[in-house]
Write a protein that holds these residues in place. Structure first.
Motif: not given
Length: 328
Positions: A209-216, A197-198, A165-169
């Protein structure tokens, strides 16, 4: 990384336009400040539905309404685009209006470092930092890659495509640091919504992918996705025996700040009201439940302490991004 830079520039052009078109609202006068809050609240979510920013915002709204902490209606709107530049540009354009509010994420700090936004994080009126968020590196559940070591070895042979999520996040910073330490290249693709993203990973459009654990977490439990490593200091119980990147031999040292801000130049009475209200919010069982389910670390700083944190964090992120060659 020309592809990322091109995507960001075009998206941020939309963000700059949105900021330019946002009509400024006159500051609340003494009577308005004294009666605050007495109007509908407009809550801007700078990313699409389903992501960490969206989940936190809607959780806070639910708590405010359930416990009758905000006396009027609250209207939430997703204003995604430009790695958050569209949404935060909109709020920035509402200078002096205490009935505009937004939640922050890593892009709130990193987007102005990459792009010529008319705002920087410290321009806004800070309410509170609420939590820190670390990320998990994932591949598709049926991937031949089962460990982070296997992922790195494969990446050395063929650069993977990694989404976030986000280009340079922080989603970009973490694999960038990892790739430099481990010795591989990768192509990064940015998204504005977690659902997109998913879907990209599950449809084989991405390698990881890099993701927040709670989202996946649900996709991990269903084995549609396989977690390889966690970027935080200690792996949360929900992720089982997944190693941290530090345990795998890589020092990352960055996390994603989640907080709340008002537009610039709002009356101090409004800022003070929100600080006192959020102090009540974070004591509710619903907030504690949110932190546990989303696998977040509570990290609370109010008002000017939050502004100082944003300045310190942006300086740190700028240093990292320059070291990695992502910005000049």
């Amino acid at each position: 990384m020309n592809r990322v830079s091109s995507m960001l520039k075009s998206a941020l052009a939309a963000g700059a336009l949105a900021a330019a078109l946002a009509l400024p609202v006159a500051s609340a006068g003494p009577a308005d400040a004294q009666d605050y809050p007495s109007k509908r609240l407009e809550w801007t979510i700078a990313f699409g539905p389903g992501g960490g920013n969206d989940i936190m915002s809607r959780t806070l709204i639910d708590i405010l309404q359930k416990h009758k902490l905000y006396p009027e209606n609250i209207v939430a709107e997703n204003r995604a685009g430009g790695s958050g530049a569209v949404g935060w540009g909109y709020v920035f354009g509402k200078k002096g209006d205490p009935y505009q509010i937004s939640s922050t994420s890593g892009s709130f700090v990193t987007t102005p470092l990459q792009a010529d936004t008319p705002w920087k994080p410290t321009d806004f009126t800070p309410i509170a930092l609420l939590a820190s968020d670390d990320l998990v590196l994932l591949v598709k559940g049926d991937s031949e890659i089962e460990t982070v070591q296997q992922f790195i070895e494969a990446a050395k042979k063929k650069p993977p495509t990694i989404g976030g999520i986000g280009a340079v996040n922080v989603d970009f910073i973490i694999p960038k640091i990892l790739s430099k330490q481990a010795g591989f290249d990768f192509d990064y693709v940015s998204f504005n919504a977690a659902g997109e993203l998913n879907t990209a990973l599950l449809s084989n459009s991405l390698d990881a992918i890099m993701a927040n654990p709670g989202e996946v977490l649900g996709l991990i439990e269903s084995k549609d996705m396989r977690p390889l490593a966690y970027s935080g200091e200690t792996t949360p119980p929900a992720l089982g025996d997944v190693p941290t990147l530090k345990e795998a031999g890589y020092e990352i040292g960055v996390s994603l700040p989640r907080g709340l801000i008002l537009p610039p130049d709002v009356p101090k009475e409004a800022q003070d009201w929100w600080i006192e209200t959020i102090k009540k919010v974070v004591e509710t069982p619903e907030w504690k439940d949110y932190l546990e389910k989303q696998i977040l670390t509570e990290n609370i700083r109010y008002g000017e302490d939050f502004r100082t944190f944003l300045k310190t964090t942006q300086d740190r992120f700028a240093e990292i991004l320059r070291e990695q060659g992502a910005i000049k």
